[in-house]
Design an enzyme around this catalytic site. Structure first.
Site, PDB file in Angstrom:
ATOM      1  CB  CYS A   1     -11.919   0.619  21.179  1.00 33.17           C
ATOM      2  SG  CYS A   1     -13.343   1.742  21.263  1.00 33.17           S
TER       3      CYS A   1
ATOM      4  CB  ILE B   1      -7.221   3.809  -4.305  1.00 34.20           C
ATOM      5  CG1 ILE B   1      -6.387   2.902  -3.367  1.00 34.20           C
ATOM      6  CG2 ILE B   1      -8.640   3.954  -3.739  1.00 34.20           C
ATOM      7  CD1 ILE B   1      -6.336   3.356  -1.922  1.00 34.20           C
TER       8      ILE B   1
ATOM      9  CG  LEU C   1      -9.494   7.445  -0.401  1.00 36.54           C
ATOM     10  CD1 LEU C   1     -10.482   6.621   0.402  1.00 36.54           C
ATOM     11  CD2 LEU C   1      -8.799   6.579  -1.430  1.00 36.54           C
TER      12      LEU C   1
ATOM     13  CB  THR D   1       0.115   3.268   4.394  1.00 44.42           C
ATOM     14  OG1 THR D   1      -1.088   3.952   4.064  1.00 44.42           O
ATOM     15  CG2 THR D   1       0.465   3.510   5.843  1.00 44.42           C
TER      16      THR D   1
ATOM     17  CD  GLU E   1      -2.980  -3.021   0.273  1.00 44.51           C
ATOM     18  OE1 GLU E   1      -2.611  -3.663  -0.731  1.00 44.51           O
ATOM     19  OE2 GLU E   1      -3.182  -1.797   0.256  1.00 44.51           O
TER      20      GLU E   1
ATOM     21  CD  GLU F   1      -1.704   9.593 -12.448  1.00 45.15           C
ATOM     22  OE1 GLU F   1      -2.410   9.278 -11.484  1.00 45.15           O
ATOM     23  OE2 GLU F   1      -0.565  10.099 -12.325  1.00 45.15           O
TER      24      GLU F   1
ATOM     25  CB  CYS G   1     -17.208   1.290  18.460  1.00 45.09           C
ATOM     26  SG  CYS G   1     -15.532   1.246  17.779  1.00 45.09           S
TER      27      CYS G   1
ATOM     28  CB  CYS H   1      -0.849  -0.034   1.265  1.00 46.86           C
ATOM     29  SG  CYS H   1      -1.703   1.512   1.627  1.00 46.86           S
TER      30      CYS H   1
ATOM     31  CB  CYS I   1     -12.824   3.102  16.253  1.00 49.33           C
ATOM     32  SG  CYS I   1     -12.185   2.809  17.912  1.00 49.33           S
TER      33      CYS I   1
ATOM     34  CG  HIS J   1       3.606   7.515   2.832  1.00 52.95           C
ATOM     35  ND1 HIS J   1       4.199   8.491   2.069  1.00 52.95           N
ATOM     36  CD2 HIS J   1       2.340   7.406   2.389  1.00 52.95           C
ATOM     37  CE1 HIS J   1       3.312   8.947   1.199  1.00 52.95           C
ATOM     38  NE2 HIS J   1       2.188   8.300   1.365  1.00 52.95           N
TER      39      HIS J   1
HETATM   40  P1  NAD Z   1      -0.966   6.733  -5.255  1.00 49.92           P
HETATM   41  O1  NAD Z   1      -0.027   7.691  -4.630  1.00 49.92           O
HETATM   42  O2  NAD Z   1      -0.437   5.459  -5.829  1.00 49.92           O
HETATM   43  O3  NAD Z   1      -1.778   7.479  -6.423  1.00 49.92           O
HETATM   44  C1  NAD Z   1      -2.003   8.853  -6.471  1.00 49.92           C
HETATM   45  C2  NAD Z   1      -1.946   9.271  -7.922  1.00 49.92           C
HETATM   46  O4  NAD Z   1      -2.283  10.654  -8.013  1.00 49.92           O
HETATM   47  C3  NAD Z   1      -0.551   9.114  -8.549  1.00 49.92           C
HETATM   48  O5  NAD Z   1      -0.616   8.248  -9.678  1.00 49.92           O
HETATM   49  C4  NAD Z   1      -0.166  10.542  -8.919  1.00 49.92           C
HETATM   50  O6  NAD Z   1       0.614  10.617 -10.092  1.00 49.92           O
HETATM   51  C5  NAD Z   1      -1.526  11.192  -9.072  1.00 49.92           C
HETATM   52  N1  NAD Z   1      -1.485  12.664  -8.998  1.00 49.92           N
HETATM   53  C6  NAD Z   1      -0.539  13.472  -8.462  1.00 49.92           C
HETATM   54  N2  NAD Z   1      -0.837  14.778  -8.679  1.00 49.92           N
HETATM   55  C7  NAD Z   1      -2.012  14.790  -9.348  1.00 49.92           C
HETATM   56  C8  NAD Z   1      -2.831  15.835  -9.861  1.00 49.92           C
HETATM   57  N3  NAD Z   1      -2.507  17.119  -9.689  1.00 49.92           N
HETATM   58  N4  NAD Z   1      -3.954  15.494 -10.517  1.00 49.92           N
HETATM   59  C9  NAD Z   1      -4.309  14.202 -10.676  1.00 49.92           C
HETATM   60  N5  NAD Z   1      -3.562  13.165 -10.216  1.00 49.92           N
HETATM   61  C10 NAD Z   1      -2.438  13.461  -9.559  1.00 49.92           C
HETATM   62  O7  NAD Z   1      -2.087   6.436  -4.159  1.00 49.92           O
HETATM   63  P2  NAD Z   1      -3.195   5.279  -3.973  1.00 49.92           P
HETATM   64  O8  NAD Z   1      -2.603   4.135  -3.246  1.00 49.92           O
HETATM   65  O9  NAD Z   1      -3.937   5.019  -5.252  1.00 49.92           O
HETATM   66  O10 NAD Z   1      -4.128   6.055  -2.938  1.00 49.92           O
HETATM   67  C11 NAD Z   1      -4.786   7.245  -3.332  1.00 49.92           C
HETATM   68  C12 NAD Z   1      -4.793   8.277  -2.213  1.00 49.92           C
HETATM   69  O11 NAD Z   1      -5.644   7.818  -1.155  1.00 49.92           O
HETATM   70  C13 NAD Z   1      -3.439   8.564  -1.544  1.00 49.92           C
HETATM   71  O12 NAD Z   1      -3.374   9.939  -1.235  1.00 49.92           O
HETATM   72  C14 NAD Z   1      -3.508   7.744  -0.270  1.00 49.92           C
HETATM   73  O13 NAD Z   1      -2.679   8.256   0.742  1.00 49.92           O
HETATM   74  C15 NAD Z   1      -4.969   7.880   0.086  1.00 49.92           C
HETATM   75  N6  NAD Z   1      -5.569   6.843   0.936  1.00 49.92           N
HETATM   76  C16 NAD Z   1      -6.540   7.236   1.778  1.00 49.92           C
HETATM   77  C17 NAD Z   1      -7.207   6.314   2.555  1.00 49.92           C
HETATM   78  C18 NAD Z   1      -8.308   6.763   3.439  1.00 49.92           C
HETATM   79  O14 NAD Z   1      -8.838   5.965   4.207  1.00 49.92           O
HETATM   80  N7  NAD Z   1      -8.706   8.025   3.350  1.00 49.92           N
HETATM   81  C19 NAD Z   1      -6.865   4.958   2.480  1.00 49.92           C
HETATM   82  C20 NAD Z   1      -5.875   4.570   1.568  1.00 49.92           C
HETATM   83  C21 NAD Z   1      -5.233   5.522   0.802  1.00 49.92           C
HETATM   84 ZN    ZN Z   2     -14.118   2.595  19.128  1.00 52.56          ZN
END
Ligand code: NAD
Ligand code: ZN
Length: 347
Positions: free
Chosen positions: A93, A175, A262, A40, A64, A195, A99, A38, A107, A43
């Protein structure tokens, strides 16, 4: 057992031999069959500001996965050895306000698998019974592992319906592409994907019939307005975390439209025209956190087992744990989408 670990603060990861986790009474032990990486995890690997505050080494990361249950704790009733499972990674929790009102995904005391606890980049992982998801046996282990991020896409896309609606998706990471597939399978009409990365645009074009835009070449707001009779899309799904994309996406949304956010912005998102862009636009903005527990997981299962969505083309590479550096490098350079990591070579 073999595990991918962050041994101490700083960039990188190490593959180590460590003890198999001992399960608590309410936990199950899973022998991991496949894991997927993922954003994350990237990161944590790179050790950005967020991970340096949140992650407490030494720890095993990764969340995952899919695998087979090999042992269950004393109080576990719904899971047995031999079950083919994955896991909801938000460990709730069960007692807080959220919850108790059906919002366990929000949570207040949430712990995240592979972030706040030892994770799944290991031969074995311990999971609370309440987090176990029984996989449909027809789903291959690699695809079952991707149900967790797919659940993010399903939650974000279907928080309101999309049938017969126009949809703009900013960000074609895994995603974002999954969300486009959910929208297509759920009856959306025109689907726009914005993209900047060429590899990812090409990957997205291998799925449905989408309008795929490079925001460095065309103004996405103008293009989307032209294609929607000047009013904008019904639905905007923000899947990039780029502040510019958040603003352009909202400006591509029609008055009274719906927005699901997201992507996680690293920098401030500055609206120059907040009243015009948001207030007078009359839009509904949803912040999306994780997956509904477990409404989203049932939808995930049905979308996959019915064949409405096929996630296989998202898998660009398959490696073993020993190749974690190579895998992370490809993801950092955005030359990959989903990478599968197996604990060991397939027999
Ligand atoms: P990823 O970093 O693989 O994909 C993000 C895409 O956005 C990249 O392909 C990048 O080139 C593109 N991008 C960058 N600048 C852009 C712009 N100006 N316009 C359009 N596209 C642009 O991430 P992912 O794994 O597909 O996840 C998507 C996002 O969701 C990430 O920010 C991630 O941190 C977040 N996320 C959030 C949750 C949640 O629960 N809220 C859970 C999982 C991931
Ligand atoms: Zn809770």
């Amino acid at each position: 057992m073999k595990a991918i670990m962050k041994i101490e603060p700083g960039p990188g990861a190490e593959v180590k031999e460590v003890g198999i986790p001992e399960i608590k009474d309410n936990e199950v032990l899973v022998k991991v069959m496949a894991t997927t990486i993922c954003g994350t995890d990237v990161h944590i690997y790179m050790w950005d500001e967020w991970s340096s505050k949140r992650i407490k080494p030494p720890m095993i990361f990764g969340h995952e996965f899919s695998g087979e249950v090999v042992e269950v704790g004393k109080s576990v009733k719904s899971v047995k050895p031999g079950d083919f499972v994955s896991a909801e990674t938000h460990i709730a929790c069960g007692h807080c306000y959220m919850c108790r009102t059906g919002n366990a995904h929000l949570c207040i005391n949430v712990k995240i698998l592979g972030v706040d606890t030892d994770g799944a980049f290991a031969e074995y992982v311990a999971i609370p019974e309440a987090n176990v998801w029984q996989n449909d046996r027809s789903i291959p282990p690699e695809i079952a592992s991707m149900q967790e991020p797919f659940g993010n896409a399903v939650h974000a896309t279907l928080i309101e319906d999309v049938a017969g609606k126009t949809v703009a998706i900013f960000g074609a990471g895994p995603i974002g592409i999954m969300s486009a597939e959910v929208a297509r399978a759920s009856g959306a009409s025109k689907i726009f994907i914005v993209e900047p990365n060429e590899f990812r645009r090409n990957l997205a074009s291998r799925f449905g019939k989408f309008y795929i835009l490079n925001p460095q070449e065309v103004d996405p707001v103008e293009f989307i307005m032209d294609m929607t009779e000047g009013i904008g899309v019904d639905v905007f799904l923000e899947m990039s975390g780029a502040p510019k994309a958040i603003i352009q996406g909202i400006r591509s949304t029609r008055k009274g439209g719906r927005v699901s956010l997201l992507g996680i912005p690293k920098n401030n998102v500055e609206f120059e025209e907040f009243a015009e862009d948001v207030v007078f636009r009359g839009i509904r903005i949803y912040g999306i956190n994780g997956r509904l527990m477990f409404d989203t997981w049932y939808r995930v299962r049905e979308l996959l087992t019915s064949g409405r969505v096929d996630l296989a083309p998202l898998i660009t590479h398959k490696f073993t744990f020993d190749d974690v550096d190579k895998a992370m490098d490809l993801l950092i350079k955005k030359q990959a989408a989903k990478i599968v990591l197996y604990p060991q070579k397939e027999e």
